[in-house]
Motif scaffolding. Sequence first.
Motif, mmCIF file in Angstrom:
data_model
loop_
_atom_site.group_PDB
_atom_site.id
_atom_site.type_symbol
_atom_site.label_atom_id
_atom_site.label_comp_id
_atom_site.label_asym_id
_atom_site.label_seq_id
_atom_site.Cartn_x
_atom_site.Cartn_y
_atom_site.Cartn_z
ATOM 1 N N ASN A 59 10.903 1.351 -4.203
ATOM 2 C CA ASN A 59 10.315 1.970 -3.693
ATOM 3 C C ASN A 59 8.727 2.277 -3.547
ATOM 4 O O ASN A 59 8.677 2.195 -2.745
ATOM 5 C CB ASN A 59 11.153 3.442 -3.312
ATOM 6 C CG ASN A 59 11.931 2.979 -2.513
ATOM 7 O OD1 ASN A 59 12.119 3.273 -1.009
ATOM 8 N ND2 ASN A 59 13.048 4.178 -2.867
ATOM 9 N N LYS A 60 8.699 1.988 -4.675
ATOM 10 C CA LYS A 60 7.309 3.021 -5.412
ATOM 11 C C LYS A 60 6.387 1.817 -5.126
ATOM 12 O O LYS A 60 5.420 2.035 -4.860
ATOM 13 C CB LYS A 60 7.469 2.969 -6.917
ATOM 14 C CG LYS A 60 6.088 3.339 -7.431
ATOM 15 C CD LYS A 60 6.100 3.345 -9.046
ATOM 16 C CE LYS A 60 4.430 4.671 -9.324
ATOM 17 N NZ LYS A 60 4.765 3.954 -11.023
ATOM 18 N N SER A 85 6.660 0.958 -0.426
ATOM 19 C CA SER A 85 5.903 1.407 0.461
ATOM 20 C C SER A 85 4.463 1.928 0.244
ATOM 21 O O SER A 85 3.744 2.508 0.909
ATOM 22 C CB SER A 85 6.373 3.286 -0.544
ATOM 23 O OG SER A 85 5.150 3.688 -1.983
ATOM 24 N N GLN A 86 3.913 1.318 -0.670
ATOM 25 C CA GLN A 86 2.113 0.725 -0.134
ATOM 26 C C GLN A 86 2.292 0.325 1.198
ATOM 27 O O GLN A 86 1.482 -0.587 1.567
ATOM 28 C CB GLN A 86 1.595 0.041 -0.927
ATOM 29 C CG GLN A 86 2.005 -1.228 -1.237
ATOM 30 C CD GLN A 86 1.351 -2.150 -2.392
ATOM 31 O OE1 GLN A 86 0.663 -2.730 -2.569
ATOM 32 N NE2 GLN A 86 1.876 -2.303 -3.376
ATOM 33 N N TYR A 87 3.390 -1.002 1.752
ATOM 34 C CA TYR A 87 3.444 -1.311 3.902
ATOM 35 C C TYR A 87 3.559 -0.565 4.392
ATOM 36 O O TYR A 87 3.709 -0.992 5.647
ATOM 37 C CB TYR A 87 4.242 -2.710 3.009
ATOM 38 C CG TYR A 87 3.482 -3.589 2.170
ATOM 39 C CD1 TYR A 87 2.265 -4.210 2.329
ATOM 40 C CD2 TYR A 87 3.902 -4.006 0.930
ATOM 41 C CE1 TYR A 87 1.678 -5.212 0.598
ATOM 42 C CE2 TYR A 87 3.161 -4.138 -0.184
ATOM 43 C CZ TYR A 87 2.240 -5.428 -0.243
ATOM 44 O OH TYR A 87 1.486 -6.102 -1.096
ATOM 45 N N THR A 138 6.894 2.816 5.772
ATOM 46 C CA THR A 138 7.634 3.944 5.511
ATOM 47 C C THR A 138 9.903 2.654 4.972
ATOM 48 O O THR A 138 9.695 2.486 5.825
ATOM 49 C CB THR A 138 8.487 4.405 6.465
ATOM 50 O OG1 THR A 138 7.190 5.139 6.937
ATOM 51 C CG2 THR A 138 8.767 5.084 6.309
ATOM 52 N N ILE A 139 10.004 3.042 4.102
ATOM 53 C CA ILE A 139 11.297 2.086 3.824
ATOM 54 C C ILE A 139 12.168 3.120 3.934
ATOM 55 O O ILE A 139 12.029 4.174 4.071
ATOM 56 C CB ILE A 139 11.141 1.838 1.844
ATOM 57 C CG1 ILE A 139 9.753 0.755 2.112
ATOM 58 C CG2 ILE A 139 12.074 1.341 1.637
ATOM 59 C CD1 ILE A 139 10.056 1.403 0.379
ATOM 60 N N VAL A 195 14.951 -5.475 0.874
ATOM 61 C CA VAL A 195 13.946 -3.694 1.557
ATOM 62 C C VAL A 195 13.702 -3.693 3.234
ATOM 63 O O VAL A 195 13.305 -4.920 3.821
ATOM 64 C CB VAL A 195 12.855 -4.300 1.081
ATOM 65 C CG1 VAL A 195 11.637 -2.778 1.309
ATOM 66 C CG2 VAL A 195 12.716 -3.826 -0.794
ATOM 67 N N PHE A 209 12.063 -1.768 6.939
ATOM 68 C CA PHE A 209 11.248 -0.908 6.945
ATOM 69 C C PHE A 209 12.222 -0.442 7.871
ATOM 70 O O PHE A 209 12.401 -0.535 8.436
ATOM 71 C CB PHE A 209 9.722 -1.852 6.861
ATOM 72 C CG PHE A 209 9.122 -1.931 5.311
ATOM 73 C CD1 PHE A 209 9.064 -1.762 4.745
ATOM 74 C CD2 PHE A 209 9.473 -3.543 5.054
ATOM 75 C CE1 PHE A 209 8.453 -1.747 3.152
ATOM 76 C CE2 PHE A 209 8.919 -3.546 3.816
ATOM 77 C CZ PHE A 209 8.207 -2.813 3.177
ATOM 78 N N LYS A 210 10.411 0.638 8.505
ATOM 79 C CA LYS A 210 10.590 1.443 8.970
ATOM 80 C C LYS A 210 10.624 0.546 10.386
ATOM 81 O O LYS A 210 11.289 0.579 11.784
ATOM 82 C CB LYS A 210 10.189 3.080 9.513
ATOM 83 C CG LYS A 210 10.581 3.742 10.532
ATOM 84 C CD LYS A 210 10.242 5.289 10.255
ATOM 85 C CE LYS A 210 10.432 6.023 11.929
ATOM 86 N NZ LYS A 210 9.695 6.805 11.250
ATOM 87 N N GLU A 255 5.403 -3.462 9.008
ATOM 88 C CA GLU A 255 5.274 -3.332 7.918
ATOM 89 C C GLU A 255 5.898 -3.926 7.210
ATOM 90 O O GLU A 255 5.549 -4.666 5.644
ATOM 91 C CB GLU A 255 5.876 -1.655 7.591
ATOM 92 C CG GLU A 255 5.583 -0.824 8.159
ATOM 93 C CD GLU A 255 6.241 0.689 8.407
ATOM 94 O OE1 GLU A 255 6.074 1.597 8.482
ATOM 95 O OE2 GLU A 255 7.471 0.536 7.666
#
Length: 89
Positions: A25-26, A29-31, A33-34, A48, A50-51, A55
Amino acid sequence: QADIKRYSIIVVNLPAELNEIGALNKYFSQYGTILKVNTDLAKRSALVKFKAIEEAEAAAAAYFSRSKDEHIMGIPQIKIKYVTNPAAH
């Protein structure tokens, strides 16, 4: 259903200490919303989700366009697969 994959990346060759939801997540999340992280310790991989499709594409693009001394999560063997990216096959 197939569209779900476009929202997701698969991270492979993950060492056990990084194959956990908090670390993934950490970093990712730079890319964007997870929404969900599924870890698979046996396969040393994680999915992973993403929304937004953009992303997931950004995370994949960052991997495919990185310089050779840039590593995902700082580990050379970690790779990203993006299911709809032809370069990933």
